[in-house]
Design an enzyme around this catalytic site. Structure first.
Site, PDB file in Angstrom:
ATOM      1  N   GLU A  25       2.545  -2.886   1.781  1.00  0.00           N
ATOM      2  CA  GLU A  25       1.516  -2.651   0.903  1.00  0.00           C
ATOM      3  C   GLU A  25       0.395  -2.060   1.433  1.00  0.00           C
ATOM      4  O   GLU A  25      -0.498  -1.339   0.932  1.00  0.00           O
ATOM      5  CB  GLU A  25       1.318  -3.716   0.298  1.00  0.00           C
ATOM      6  CG  GLU A  25       2.297  -4.463  -0.691  1.00  0.00           C
ATOM      7  CD  GLU A  25       2.041  -5.856  -1.258  1.00  0.00           C
ATOM      8  OE1 GLU A  25       0.827  -6.336  -0.925  1.00  0.00           O
ATOM      9  OE2 GLU A  25       2.778  -6.475  -2.250  1.00  0.00           O
ATOM     10  N   THR A  26       0.156  -2.373   2.727  1.00  0.00           N
ATOM     11  CA  THR A  26      -1.144  -2.081   3.710  1.00  0.00           C
ATOM     12  C   THR A  26      -0.800  -1.475   5.120  1.00  0.00           C
ATOM     13  O   THR A  26       0.302  -1.941   5.735  1.00  0.00           O
ATOM     14  CB  THR A  26      -1.700  -3.533   3.763  1.00  0.00           C
ATOM     15  OG1 THR A  26      -2.374  -4.036   2.560  1.00  0.00           O
ATOM     16  CG2 THR A  26      -2.999  -3.172   4.649  1.00  0.00           C
TER      17      THR A  26
END
Length: 347
Positions: free
Chosen positions: A65-66
């Site tokens: 996600e990051t």
């Protein structure tokens, strides 16, 4: 600036054999009570298989996600943007990825780094930037460093600005860059006995006055903390060559005090834990992208993240594949814009 709960996993504490940080104020008492031990690179990660070249960019992108990016050697070199960076960041944002930029360079504050990103044509908010200058101030807040104590700074403006924003008193910094010591017979150098921490970062105005002042504070002030923003051997001041890094300044104080510092920058997990807490990120959903094995990649591995080494900065392929190198990222590639070319090749 928001505060966070401090936990023992956050900081790389290094003590000489048989010695501990001296206690004498709330900060050091907390540290000693938690019983920190030296974090050794050789024991901070399990032996890994050799790094694999990145061949399926979409698979890596979709698995997290990051993305946490180092800056020097990944986004830019000196004041020169690395080819393909803007389009790569735009692509990752278009796929809904959170982008965070973490740098061990303490010469600028987060706000000042925001201006550098803007100058290079990159749209990055201050909230997405985490420099080791900020980490030093955030660490002091996390241990409730007494507000009546002072911080002596061997470093540049970035550390001063972050300490000021956090509400701490400080002295030193660039103002001491021009000070000299005249070693006359019987000369005794005075220092402020209310200094409770010495913060050392990269300093282009480093001199003997600062070494002596910091040494006196650490050795003679009860409970005085010795904090390093990082111990990087080299840095990229220009894109033409490598330059001596903040580790050279820290090393001088290590030599004179015979004490090891608390390191708040990479590869200490303090910033990783701070980021995970601030954004509510699962570390398994993070990919750390950097150009250094002993800081960036180790930082990601210590934090339980996926890791991608880019060969656009300090580390070469021969260094990565050297039999004596035990730090192996999950993947490696030439530069971050390979995300674009690799995706295009699989379409």
């Amino acid at each position: 600036m928001s505060t966070m709960k401090f936990c023992p996993c956050m900081i790389d504490m290094k003590f000489p054999r048989g010695k501990k940080q001296q206690s004498g104020n709330n900060s050091s008492n907390l540290i000693n009570s938690l019983g920190y031990r030296k974090m050794k690179a050789s024991s901070s990660f399990v032996t890994r298989a050799s790094a694999q070249p990145l061949t399926n960019a979409d698979s890596l992108i979709d698995s997290v996600e990051t993305f946490i990016f180092d800056c020097d050697g990944v986004i830019w070199k000196g004041d020169k943007l690395i080819e393909g960076v803007p389009d790569t960041l735009d692509m990752l944002r278009s796929k809904g990825k959170r982008l965070v930029f973490v740098t061990n360079n303490s010469t600028k504050s987060r706000k000042q780094y925001g201006k550098k990103f803007e100058t290079l044509g990159l749209n990055v908010s201050e909230e997405e930037i985490f420099a080791s200058s900020f980490a030093a101030a955030a660490y002091l807040k996390s241990i409730n460093f007494p507000i009546d104590k002072k911080v002596y700074v061997i470093g540049e403006d970035g550390i001063l600005k972050e300490l000021e924003l956090a509400g701490f008193q400080y002295l030193g910094g660039p103002d001491d860059g021009g000070k000299k010591i005249e070693l006359k017979p019987g000369f005794l150098m005075e220092h402020d006995h209310n200094v409770g921490a010495v913060v050392v970062g990269f300093d282009r105005y480093f001199n003997y006055y600062k070494i002596q002042y910091g040494t006196l504070c650490i050795r003679e002030n009860p409970g005085c903390l010795f904090i390093a923003t990082n111990r990087d051997a080299v840095t990229h001041l220009t894109d033409a060559q490598e330059w001596a890094g903040g580790g050279s300044m820290v090393g001088a104080l290590v030599g004179s005090t015979q004490r090891e510092p608390l390191v708040v920058g990479k590869p200490s997990t303090f910033m990783m834990d701070y980021l995970a807490n601030k954004f509510g990120i699962l570390k398994s959903q993070i990919c750390m992208v950097g150009d250094r094995l002993d800081t960036d990649i180790l930082f990601g591995q210590n934090g339980g993240c996926k890791t991608l080494l880019v060969l656009s900065g300090v580390t070469s392929l021969s260094m990565l594949q050297n039999p004596n190198n035990s730090i192996q990222p999950d993947f490696y590639t030439t530069k971050i814009s390979d995300f674009l070319s690799l995706r295009a090749a699989t379409v």
